[in-house]
Scaffold this motif. Structure first.
Motif, PDB file in Angstrom:
ATOM      1  N   TYR A 127       6.531  28.291  -6.505  1.00 35.77           N
ATOM      2  CA  TYR A 127       7.691  28.935  -5.889  1.00 35.77           C
ATOM      3  C   TYR A 127       7.556  28.976  -4.369  1.00 35.77           C
ATOM      4  CZ  TYR A 127       8.404  30.800 -10.662  1.00 35.77           C
ATOM      5  OH  TYR A 127       8.577  30.946 -12.013  1.00 35.77           O
ATOM      6  N   PHE A 128       6.353  29.284  -3.884  1.00 36.72           N
ATOM      7  CA  PHE A 128       6.147  29.317  -2.437  1.00 36.72           C
ATOM      8  C   PHE A 128       6.167  27.902  -1.855  1.00 36.72           C
ATOM      9  CE2 PHE A 128       4.420  33.605  -3.202  1.00 36.72           C
ATOM     10  CZ  PHE A 128       5.059  34.294  -2.181  1.00 36.72           C
ATOM     11  N   ARG A 129       5.571  26.951  -2.555  1.00 36.46           N
ATOM     12  CA  ARG A 129       5.555  25.563  -2.061  1.00 36.46           C
ATOM     13  C   ARG A 129       6.966  24.985  -1.966  1.00 36.46           C
ATOM     14  NH1 ARG A 129       4.725  21.966  -6.468  1.00 36.46           N
ATOM     15  NH2 ARG A 129       6.950  21.614  -6.095  1.00 36.46           N
ATOM     16  N   SER A 130       7.802  25.285  -2.962  1.00 35.59           N
ATOM     17  CA  SER A 130       9.151  24.716  -3.009  1.00 35.59           C
ATOM     18  C   SER A 130      10.131  25.437  -2.092  1.00 35.59           C
ATOM     19  CB  SER A 130       9.685  24.774  -4.441  1.00 35.59           C
ATOM     20  OG  SER A 130       9.899  26.126  -4.839  1.00 35.59           O
ATOM     21  N   GLY A 131       9.788  26.670  -1.691  1.00 37.22           N
ATOM     22  CA  GLY A 131      10.693  27.450  -0.856  1.00 37.22           C
ATOM     23  C   GLY A 131      11.530  28.445  -1.624  1.00 37.22           C
ATOM     24  N   LEU A 132      11.391  28.477  -2.969  1.00 33.98           N
ATOM     25  CA  LEU A 132      12.126  29.476  -3.745  1.00 33.98           C
ATOM     26  C   LEU A 132      11.742  30.874  -3.279  1.00 33.98           C
ATOM     27  CD1 LEU A 132      13.993  30.229  -6.124  1.00 33.98           C
ATOM     28  CD2 LEU A 132      11.978  30.136  -7.618  1.00 33.98           C
ATOM     29  N   TYR A 133      10.442  31.074  -3.023  1.00 33.54           N
ATOM     30  CA  TYR A 133       9.968  32.298  -2.392  1.00 33.54           C
ATOM     31  C   TYR A 133       9.623  31.949  -0.934  1.00 33.54           C
ATOM     32  CZ  TYR A 133       9.280  34.508  -7.012  1.00 33.54           C
ATOM     33  OH  TYR A 133       9.454  35.040  -8.273  1.00 33.54           O
ATOM     34  N   PRO A 134      10.372  32.449   0.029  1.00 34.43           N
ATOM     35  CA  PRO A 134      10.132  32.065   1.426  1.00 34.43           C
ATOM     36  C   PRO A 134       8.900  32.732   2.022  1.00 34.43           C
ATOM     37  CG  PRO A 134      11.926  33.657   1.303  1.00 34.43           C
ATOM     38  CD  PRO A 134      11.563  33.315  -0.112  1.00 34.43           C
TER      39      PRO A 134
END
Length: 324
Positions: free
Chosen positions: A46-53
Protein backbone atom coordinates in the motif's frame (compact mmCIF):
# COMPACT_ATOMS: atom_id res chain seq x y z
CA UNK A 1 27.10 2.54 5.38
CA UNK A 2 24.35 -0.08 5.29
CA UNK A 3 22.12 -1.46 2.56
CA UNK A 4 18.45 -0.50 2.54
CA UNK A 5 15.46 -0.26 0.23
CA UNK A 6 14.30 3.24 -0.74
CA UNK A 7 11.59 4.59 -3.03
CA UNK A 8 11.69 7.98 -4.73
CA UNK A 9 8.26 7.60 -6.33
CA UNK A 10 5.25 5.34 -5.93
CA UNK A 11 4.38 2.57 -8.34
CA UNK A 12 5.08 -1.11 -8.98
CA UNK A 13 7.79 -3.30 -7.47
CA UNK A 14 10.34 -1.71 -9.80
CA UNK A 15 10.33 1.58 -7.84
CA UNK A 16 12.15 -0.08 -4.92
CA UNK A 17 15.90 0.58 -5.02
CA UNK A 18 18.62 -1.32 -3.12
CA UNK A 19 20.99 1.43 -2.01
CA UNK A 20 23.68 2.40 0.50
CA UNK A 21 22.48 4.60 3.38
CA UNK A 22 24.19 6.39 6.24
CA UNK A 23 22.72 5.05 9.48
CA UNK A 24 24.17 7.45 12.06
CA UNK A 25 23.84 7.46 15.82
CA UNK A 26 20.58 7.23 17.77
CA UNK A 27 19.14 10.46 19.13
CA UNK A 28 17.00 10.98 22.23
CA UNK A 29 14.53 8.13 22.68
CA UNK A 30 16.04 6.18 19.78
CA UNK A 31 18.09 3.03 19.25
CA UNK A 32 20.23 1.69 16.43
CA UNK A 33 19.28 -1.87 15.55
CA UNK A 34 20.94 -4.42 13.28
CA UNK A 35 18.26 -6.55 11.65
CA UNK A 36 18.56 -10.33 11.51
CA UNK A 37 15.28 -10.74 9.58
CA UNK A 38 12.60 -8.44 8.17
CA UNK A 39 8.90 -9.16 7.73
CA UNK A 40 6.94 -8.65 4.50
CA UNK A 41 3.33 -7.49 4.77
CA UNK A 42 0.62 -6.30 2.41
CA UNK A 43 0.65 -2.87 4.04
CA UNK A 44 4.12 -2.44 2.49
CA UNK A 45 2.48 -2.74 -0.94
CA UNK A 46 0.00 0.00 0.00
CA UNK A 47 2.82 2.41 0.82
CA UNK A 48 4.84 1.42 -2.26
CA UNK A 49 1.87 1.90 -4.60
CA UNK A 50 0.76 5.18 -3.02
CA UNK A 51 -2.57 3.89 -1.69
CA UNK A 52 -1.23 4.93 1.71
CA UNK A 53 0.67 8.21 1.19
CA UNK A 54 3.96 9.12 2.86
CA UNK A 55 6.57 11.83 2.18
CA UNK A 56 9.12 10.79 -0.47
CA UNK A 57 11.87 9.65 -0.74
CA UNK A 58 11.14 7.03 1.88
CA UNK A 59 11.84 3.58 3.25
CA UNK A 60 9.42 0.67 3.43
CA UNK A 61 8.67 -2.07 5.92
CA UNK A 62 7.17 -2.08 9.40
CA UNK A 63 8.36 -5.33 10.97
CA UNK A 64 11.72 -6.84 11.88
CA UNK A 65 13.80 -8.49 14.59
CA UNK A 66 17.42 -8.07 15.53
CA UNK A 67 19.91 -6.82 18.07
CA UNK A 68 20.31 -3.34 19.53
CA UNK A 69 23.75 -1.90 18.78
CA UNK A 70 23.43 1.47 20.53
CA UNK A 71 20.88 3.47 22.55
CA UNK A 72 20.32 7.21 22.56
CA UNK A 73 19.84 9.58 25.48
CA UNK A 74 16.81 8.86 27.64
CA UNK A 75 16.42 5.22 26.64
CA UNK A 76 16.24 3.20 29.86
CA UNK A 77 14.21 0.11 28.93
CA UNK A 78 16.76 -1.24 26.46
CA UNK A 79 20.51 -1.63 26.20
CA UNK A 80 23.07 -2.64 23.58
CA UNK A 81 22.93 -6.39 23.01
CA UNK A 82 19.21 -6.79 23.69
CA UNK A 83 17.28 -9.07 21.32
CA UNK A 84 14.24 -7.14 20.16
CA UNK A 85 11.40 -7.19 17.66
CA UNK A 86 8.82 -4.68 16.48
CA UNK A 87 5.90 -3.97 14.21
CA UNK A 88 4.67 -0.49 13.34
CA UNK A 89 5.56 2.84 11.90
CA UNK A 90 7.76 4.65 11.01
CA UNK A 91 8.51 2.75 7.80
CA UNK A 92 12.08 1.66 7.24
CA UNK A 93 12.42 -2.00 8.23
CA UNK A 94 13.72 -2.97 4.77
CA UNK A 95 17.31 -2.36 5.84
CA UNK A 96 20.37 -4.02 7.32
CA UNK A 97 20.47 -1.42 10.09
CA UNK A 98 18.33 1.52 11.13
CA UNK A 99 17.86 4.14 13.80
CA UNK A 100 14.33 4.09 15.15
CA UNK A 101 12.14 5.04 18.13
CA UNK A 102 12.60 2.73 21.11
CA UNK A 103 8.95 2.97 22.12
CA UNK A 104 7.71 0.45 19.53
CA UNK A 105 10.28 -2.22 20.45
CA UNK A 106 9.61 -5.25 22.63
CA UNK A 107 12.20 -7.58 24.12
CA UNK A 108 12.25 -10.96 22.45
CA UNK A 109 12.14 -14.10 24.62
CA UNK A 110 15.17 -16.36 24.15
CA UNK A 111 12.83 -19.16 23.07
CA UNK A 112 11.71 -17.26 19.94
CA UNK A 113 14.17 -16.94 17.06
CA UNK A 114 14.72 -13.83 14.95
CA UNK A 115 13.18 -15.36 11.82
CA UNK A 116 10.03 -16.36 13.69
CA UNK A 117 9.75 -12.95 15.35
CA UNK A 118 10.15 -11.06 12.08
CA UNK A 119 7.47 -13.24 10.53
CA UNK A 120 4.91 -12.88 13.30
CA UNK A 121 4.98 -9.50 15.02
CA UNK A 122 2.67 -7.51 12.77
CA UNK A 123 0.52 -10.44 11.73
CA UNK A 124 0.37 -12.04 15.17
CA UNK A 125 -0.42 -8.85 17.08
CA UNK A 126 -3.05 -8.09 14.43
CA UNK A 127 -4.74 -11.42 15.12
CA UNK A 128 -4.50 -10.79 18.85
CA UNK A 129 -6.36 -7.49 18.70
CA UNK A 130 -8.88 -8.78 16.15
CA UNK A 131 -9.91 -11.87 18.12
CA UNK A 132 -9.32 -10.65 21.67
CA UNK A 133 -10.12 -6.93 21.52
CA UNK A 134 -12.01 -5.68 18.44
CA UNK A 135 -14.56 -8.47 18.84
CA UNK A 136 -13.93 -10.89 21.69
CA UNK A 137 -14.67 -14.28 20.20
CA UNK A 138 -15.65 -17.06 22.58
CA UNK A 139 -15.77 -20.84 22.53
CA UNK A 140 -18.57 -22.10 20.31
CA UNK A 141 -18.69 -19.01 18.07
CA UNK A 142 -18.69 -19.53 14.31
CA UNK A 143 -16.87 -16.69 12.53
CA UNK A 144 -15.80 -15.79 8.98
CA UNK A 145 -12.17 -14.94 8.25
CA UNK A 146 -11.12 -14.05 4.70
CA UNK A 147 -7.69 -14.94 3.26
CA UNK A 148 -7.36 -17.82 5.71
CA UNK A 149 -4.17 -19.21 4.12
CA UNK A 150 -2.19 -15.98 4.33
CA UNK A 151 0.17 -15.03 7.14
CA UNK A 152 -2.54 -13.44 9.26
CA UNK A 153 -5.04 -16.11 8.26
CA UNK A 154 -2.96 -19.11 9.33
CA UNK A 155 -2.29 -17.53 12.72
CA UNK A 156 -6.00 -16.75 13.07
CA UNK A 157 -6.94 -20.35 12.22
CA UNK A 158 -4.69 -21.65 14.99
CA UNK A 159 -5.70 -19.02 17.54
CA UNK A 160 -9.39 -19.63 16.87
CA UNK A 161 -8.93 -23.38 17.29
CA UNK A 162 -7.12 -22.83 20.60
CA UNK A 163 -10.10 -20.76 21.79
CA UNK A 164 -12.68 -23.34 20.70
CA UNK A 165 -13.96 -21.11 17.89
CA UNK A 166 -15.27 -22.51 14.58
CA UNK A 167 -13.50 -20.46 11.92
CA UNK A 168 -14.88 -20.40 8.38
CA UNK A 169 -12.01 -19.40 6.12
CA UNK A 170 -12.07 -18.24 2.53
CA UNK A 171 -9.21 -19.05 0.13
CA UNK A 172 -8.45 -18.87 -3.59
CA UNK A 173 -7.34 -22.45 -4.33
CA UNK A 174 -7.78 -26.03 -3.20
CA UNK A 175 -4.15 -26.09 -2.06
CA UNK A 176 -4.75 -23.09 0.19
CA UNK A 177 -7.96 -24.70 1.45
CA UNK A 178 -5.99 -27.73 2.61
CA UNK A 179 -3.46 -25.46 4.33
CA UNK A 180 -6.15 -23.55 6.22
CA UNK A 181 -7.85 -26.79 7.33
CA UNK A 182 -4.50 -28.16 8.49
CA UNK A 183 -4.04 -25.09 10.69
CA UNK A 184 -7.42 -25.29 12.36
CA UNK A 185 -10.13 -23.85 10.12
CA UNK A 186 -13.40 -25.66 10.81
CA UNK A 187 -14.73 -24.94 7.32
CA UNK A 188 -13.00 -23.63 4.19
CA UNK A 189 -14.59 -21.97 1.17
CA UNK A 190 -12.80 -21.65 -2.17
CA UNK A 191 -14.29 -18.39 -3.38
CA UNK A 192 -13.11 -19.12 -6.94
CA UNK A 193 -15.52 -22.04 -7.22
CA UNK A 194 -18.12 -21.34 -4.50
CA UNK A 195 -20.32 -18.41 -3.50
CA UNK A 196 -19.02 -17.62 -0.03
CA UNK A 197 -22.23 -15.88 1.09
CA UNK A 198 -24.35 -18.89 0.21
CA UNK A 199 -21.90 -21.29 1.85
CA UNK A 200 -21.75 -19.27 5.07
CA UNK A 201 -25.54 -19.27 5.26
CA UNK A 202 -25.54 -23.02 4.62
CA UNK A 203 -22.93 -23.69 7.31
CA UNK A 204 -24.77 -21.54 9.88
CA UNK A 205 -28.24 -22.83 9.09
CA UNK A 206 -29.23 -19.48 7.61
CA UNK A 207 -28.36 -17.51 10.74
CA UNK A 208 -25.13 -15.88 9.59
CA UNK A 209 -22.07 -15.19 11.72
CA UNK A 210 -21.59 -12.71 14.58
CA UNK A 211 -18.37 -11.29 13.11
CA UNK A 212 -16.55 -11.13 9.77
CA UNK A 213 -12.84 -10.30 9.51
CA UNK A 214 -12.15 -8.92 6.04
CA UNK A 215 -8.71 -7.85 4.77
CA UNK A 216 -9.66 -8.20 1.10
CA UNK A 217 -11.70 -5.00 0.76
CA UNK A 218 -13.46 -4.07 -2.46
CA UNK A 219 -14.18 -7.57 -3.78
CA UNK A 220 -15.65 -9.01 -0.58
CA UNK A 221 -17.06 -6.10 1.42
CA UNK A 222 -20.75 -6.24 0.49
CA UNK A 223 -20.75 -10.02 0.51
CA UNK A 224 -19.22 -9.93 3.98
CA UNK A 225 -22.05 -7.72 5.23
CA UNK A 226 -24.50 -10.26 3.83
CA UNK A 227 -22.87 -13.01 5.91
CA UNK A 228 -23.60 -11.30 9.23
CA UNK A 229 -26.45 -12.03 11.57
CA UNK A 230 -28.49 -9.08 12.92
CA UNK A 231 -26.33 -6.78 15.08
CA UNK A 232 -23.20 -8.53 13.80
CA UNK A 233 -19.79 -6.88 13.58
CA UNK A 234 -18.04 -6.18 10.27
CA UNK A 235 -14.28 -5.80 10.82
CA UNK A 236 -12.65 -4.34 7.70
CA UNK A 237 -8.89 -4.33 8.26
CA UNK A 238 -7.32 -4.36 4.79
CA UNK A 239 -7.66 -3.58 1.08
CA UNK A 240 -5.88 -6.40 -0.78
CA UNK A 241 -8.30 -6.13 -3.73
CA UNK A 242 -8.56 -2.34 -3.52
CA UNK A 243 -10.28 0.15 -1.23
CA UNK A 244 -13.94 -0.31 -0.34
CA UNK A 245 -16.21 1.86 -2.47
CA UNK A 246 -18.30 4.53 -0.72
CA UNK A 247 -21.64 3.20 0.49
CA UNK A 248 -24.66 4.48 2.39
CA UNK A 249 -24.81 3.80 6.11
CA UNK A 250 -28.40 2.66 5.58
CA UNK A 251 -26.86 -0.54 4.19
CA UNK A 252 -26.01 -1.42 7.79
CA UNK A 253 -29.57 -0.84 9.00
CA UNK A 254 -31.18 -2.82 6.19
CA UNK A 255 -29.05 -5.85 7.01
CA UNK A 256 -29.98 -5.92 10.69
CA UNK A 257 -28.44 -2.96 12.56
CA UNK A 258 -24.87 -4.06 11.82
CA UNK A 259 -21.72 -2.63 13.37
CA UNK A 260 -18.73 -1.63 11.25
CA UNK A 261 -15.17 -0.88 12.33
CA UNK A 262 -11.93 -0.18 10.48
CA UNK A 263 -9.20 -0.92 13.03
CA UNK A 264 -5.43 -0.63 12.73
CA UNK A 265 -2.69 -2.11 14.89
CA UNK A 266 -1.24 1.25 15.90
CA UNK A 267 -4.35 2.21 17.84
CA UNK A 268 -4.28 -1.03 19.82
CA UNK A 269 -0.60 -0.77 20.86
CA UNK A 270 -0.37 3.01 21.31
CA UNK A 271 0.79 2.79 24.94
CA UNK A 272 3.65 0.77 26.40
CA UNK A 273 1.18 -1.16 28.57
CA UNK A 274 -0.99 -2.09 25.56
CA UNK A 275 2.03 -3.01 23.42
CA UNK A 276 3.53 -5.24 26.10
CA UNK A 277 0.18 -6.92 26.79
CA UNK A 278 -0.57 -7.56 23.11
CA UNK A 279 2.94 -8.84 22.32
CA UNK A 280 3.01 -10.83 25.55
CA UNK A 281 -0.21 -12.64 24.64
CA UNK A 282 1.26 -13.49 21.23
CA UNK A 283 4.55 -14.70 22.72
CA UNK A 284 2.66 -16.91 25.18
CA UNK A 285 0.64 -18.54 22.39
CA UNK A 286 3.79 -19.24 20.37
CA UNK A 287 5.83 -20.48 23.36
CA UNK A 288 2.99 -22.82 24.36
CA UNK A 289 3.00 -24.29 20.81
CA UNK A 290 -0.67 -23.43 20.36
CA UNK A 291 0.44 -21.32 17.41
CA UNK A 292 3.20 -22.19 14.96
CA UNK A 293 4.52 -19.52 12.59
CA UNK A 294 4.72 -20.79 9.00
CA UNK A 295 7.57 -19.09 7.13
CA UNK A 296 6.86 -20.38 3.64
CA UNK A 297 8.94 -17.86 1.67
CA UNK A 298 12.37 -16.31 2.19
CA UNK A 299 13.95 -13.71 -0.10
CA UNK A 300 17.19 -11.80 0.05
CA UNK A 301 16.53 -8.14 0.83
CA UNK A 302 17.89 -7.16 -2.58
CA UNK A 303 15.20 -9.38 -4.19
CA UNK A 304 12.32 -7.55 -2.52
CA UNK A 305 10.84 -6.68 -5.93
CA UNK A 306 10.19 -10.35 -6.62
CA UNK A 307 8.80 -10.78 -3.12
CA UNK A 308 6.27 -7.98 -3.70
CA UNK A 309 5.31 -9.37 -7.12
CA UNK A 310 4.68 -12.82 -5.65
CA UNK A 311 2.68 -11.39 -2.75
CA UNK A 312 0.44 -9.36 -5.04
CA UNK A 313 -0.04 -12.34 -7.37
CA UNK A 314 -1.33 -14.43 -4.42
CA UNK A 315 1.56 -16.85 -4.89
CA UNK A 316 2.55 -16.78 -1.23
CA UNK A 317 1.13 -18.61 1.77
CA UNK A 318 1.83 -18.12 5.45
CA UNK A 319 4.52 -15.60 6.33
CA UNK A 320 7.33 -14.19 4.21
CA UNK A 321 10.61 -12.76 5.45
CA UNK A 322 13.44 -10.80 3.86
CA UNK A 323 17.01 -11.61 4.79
CA UNK A 324 19.33 -8.57 5.04
Amino acid sequence: MAKAIRINKTGGPEVMEYVDVEVGDPGPGEVRIRHAAVGLNFIDVYFRSGLYPQPLPAGLGQEAAGTIEAVGPGVTDFKAGDRVAYAGRPNGAYAEERVMPADILVKLPDSIGFDTAAAMMLQGMTVQYLLRQTYQVKAGDTILFHAAAGGIGLIACQWARALGVNLIGTVSSDEKAALAKQHGAAHVINYKTENFVERVKEITGGKGVPVVYDSIGKDTFIGSLDCLRPRGMMVSFGNASGPVAPFGVSELASRGSLFLTRPSLGNYVATRADLDATAGDLFAMVESKKIGIEINQRYALKDVGQAHADLEARKTTGSTILMP
